[in-house]
Design a protein around this motif. Sequence first.
Motif, PDB file in Angstrom:
ATOM      1  N   PRO A  27       0.786  -1.253   0.000  1.00  0.00           N
ATOM      2  CA  PRO A  27       0.000   0.000   0.000  1.00  0.00           C
ATOM      3  C   PRO A  27       0.808   1.287   0.000  1.00  0.00           C
ATOM      4  CG  PRO A  27      -0.094  -1.072   2.153  1.00  0.00           C
ATOM      5  CD  PRO A  27       0.563  -2.040   1.224  1.00  0.00           C
ATOM      6  N   LYS A  28       2.060   1.247   0.414  1.00  0.00           N
ATOM      7  CA  LYS A  28       2.881   2.457   0.452  1.00  0.00           C
ATOM      8  C   LYS A  28       3.852   2.479  -0.739  1.00  0.00           C
ATOM      9  CE  LYS A  28       0.909   3.842   4.169  1.00  0.00           C
ATOM     10  NZ  LYS A  28       1.541   3.987   5.459  1.00  0.00           N
ATOM     11  N   PRO A  84      -0.407  11.057   2.409  1.00  0.00           N
ATOM     12  CA  PRO A  84      -0.131   9.616   2.496  1.00  0.00           C
ATOM     13  C   PRO A  84      -1.272   8.750   1.976  1.00  0.00           C
ATOM     14  CG  PRO A  84      -0.441  10.577   4.689  1.00  0.00           C
ATOM     15  CD  PRO A  84      -0.338  11.714   3.727  1.00  0.00           C
ATOM     16  N   ASN A  85      -2.508   9.138   2.264  1.00  0.00           N
ATOM     17  CA  ASN A  85      -3.643   8.369   1.746  1.00  0.00           C
ATOM     18  C   ASN A  85      -3.770   8.534   0.234  1.00  0.00           C
ATOM     19  OD1 ASN A  85      -4.373   7.464   4.324  1.00  0.00           O
ATOM     20  ND2 ASN A  85      -5.616   9.268   4.695  1.00  0.00           N
ATOM     21  N   ALA A  86      -3.458   9.734  -0.249  1.00  0.00           N
ATOM     22  CA  ALA A  86      -3.512   9.984  -1.687  1.00  0.00           C
ATOM     23  C   ALA A  86      -2.467   9.143  -2.418  1.00  0.00           C
ATOM     24  CB  ALA A  86      -3.302  11.465  -1.972  1.00  0.00           C
ATOM     25  N   LYS A  93      -1.683   4.764  -6.163  1.00  0.00           N
ATOM     26  CA  LYS A  93      -1.090   3.473  -6.536  1.00  0.00           C
ATOM     27  C   LYS A  93      -2.189   2.456  -6.860  1.00  0.00           C
ATOM     28  CE  LYS A  93       2.285   0.140  -4.806  1.00  0.00           C
ATOM     29  NZ  LYS A  93       3.383  -0.054  -3.842  1.00  0.00           N
ATOM     30  N   GLN A  94      -3.238   2.420  -6.045  1.00  0.00           N
ATOM     31  CA  GLN A  94      -4.359   1.520  -6.307  1.00  0.00           C
ATOM     32  C   GLN A  94      -5.039   1.854  -7.628  1.00  0.00           C
ATOM     33  OE1 GLN A  94      -6.901   1.855  -2.875  1.00  0.00           O
ATOM     34  NE2 GLN A  94      -5.338   1.069  -1.469  1.00  0.00           N
ATOM     35  N   LEU A  95      -5.093   3.138  -7.957  1.00  0.00           N
ATOM     36  CA  LEU A  95      -5.688   3.557  -9.226  1.00  0.00           C
ATOM     37  C   LEU A  95      -4.899   3.007 -10.406  1.00  0.00           C
ATOM     38  CD1 LEU A  95      -7.855   5.380 -10.603  1.00  0.00           C
ATOM     39  CD2 LEU A  95      -6.136   7.204 -10.575  1.00  0.00           C
ATOM     40  N   CYS A 112       7.953  -5.081  -9.795  1.00  0.00           N
ATOM     41  CA  CYS A 112       6.837  -4.935  -8.858  1.00  0.00           C
ATOM     42  C   CYS A 112       6.947  -3.679  -8.010  1.00  0.00           C
ATOM     43  CB  CYS A 112       6.757  -6.157  -7.937  1.00  0.00           C
ATOM     44  SG  CYS A 112       6.151  -7.648  -8.742  1.00  0.00           S
ATOM     45  N   CYS A 113       8.074  -2.988  -8.080  1.00  0.00           N
ATOM     46  CA  CYS A 113       8.261  -1.772  -7.289  1.00  0.00           C
ATOM     47  C   CYS A 113       7.844  -0.544  -8.081  1.00  0.00           C
ATOM     48  CB  CYS A 113       9.719  -1.652  -6.840  1.00  0.00           C
ATOM     49  SG  CYS A 113      10.191  -2.870  -5.590  1.00  0.00           S
TER      50      CYS A 113
END
Length: 257
Positions: A98-99, A202-204, A209-211, A119-120
């Motif tokens: 997640p980070k 941090p949440n953004a 990344k999830q986007l 993967c990074c």
Amino acid sequence: MTGLLLEKDSNGVAWLTLNRPEKHNAFDDVLIANLITKLDELKQDSSLNALVLDANGKHFSAGADLNWMKSMASMSEQDNLRDAQQLALLLHKLDTFPKPTIVIAQGAAYGGALGLICCCDIAIGTPDSRFCLSEVKLGLLPATIGPYVMRTIGQRQSRRYFLTAEVIDSDTALNLAILHHLSYQPHELAKSITQQLANHGPNALSAAKQLCLHCDNQPIDQALIDHTSQAIASARVSKEGQEGLSAFFAKRSPVWR
């Protein structure tokens, strides 16, 4: 932990270091299991801002440990399936961590090591970095890492390098998007990048990344349009989004800085 070091600095950055320099940081089942364990632990750390994956010694990783490969060759297909699934699990956990993740790849990065790099989020190499998908030389194939490598360099280039097993130099790796940066001082560059990331919500960062993962290879249809519209709407009304916008218009730093 065998073959692995973990240190977290005062800026909330975890440095996860492959530490088998006498084996050129080659993978075996123990190292894979230890990496999975550490990624699971770090994922639960709410104070973590970023993860840097690096390696001690001259080479990032020579790929699979030869003794491990030899032992697996005498095992059943079911045993080999379970073994391959562990590497696949490691790659998935790193890919979806997640980070923000940064990898520093000096020297050789062969086989499965190239999968970790792909993967990074951000990849830093050195002028002496070199890469190789060498599996076909042994009558094998880069199957588990294949989806991540193909996503990175595309199917056309993958068809070449999967088949030729030729060595990819650092300049070519940069052109293929295996690497984002080349540096003689990769650790200093990684620190600079983590400091830059610390300026952002941090949440953004996690949501962005999830986007990327969600949109990869998706058709731009109504479902994707709805998903992205909802994502920005939720971000705007979130506590972090409200703070970021307020800080911008007030010409002050947001609280996360």
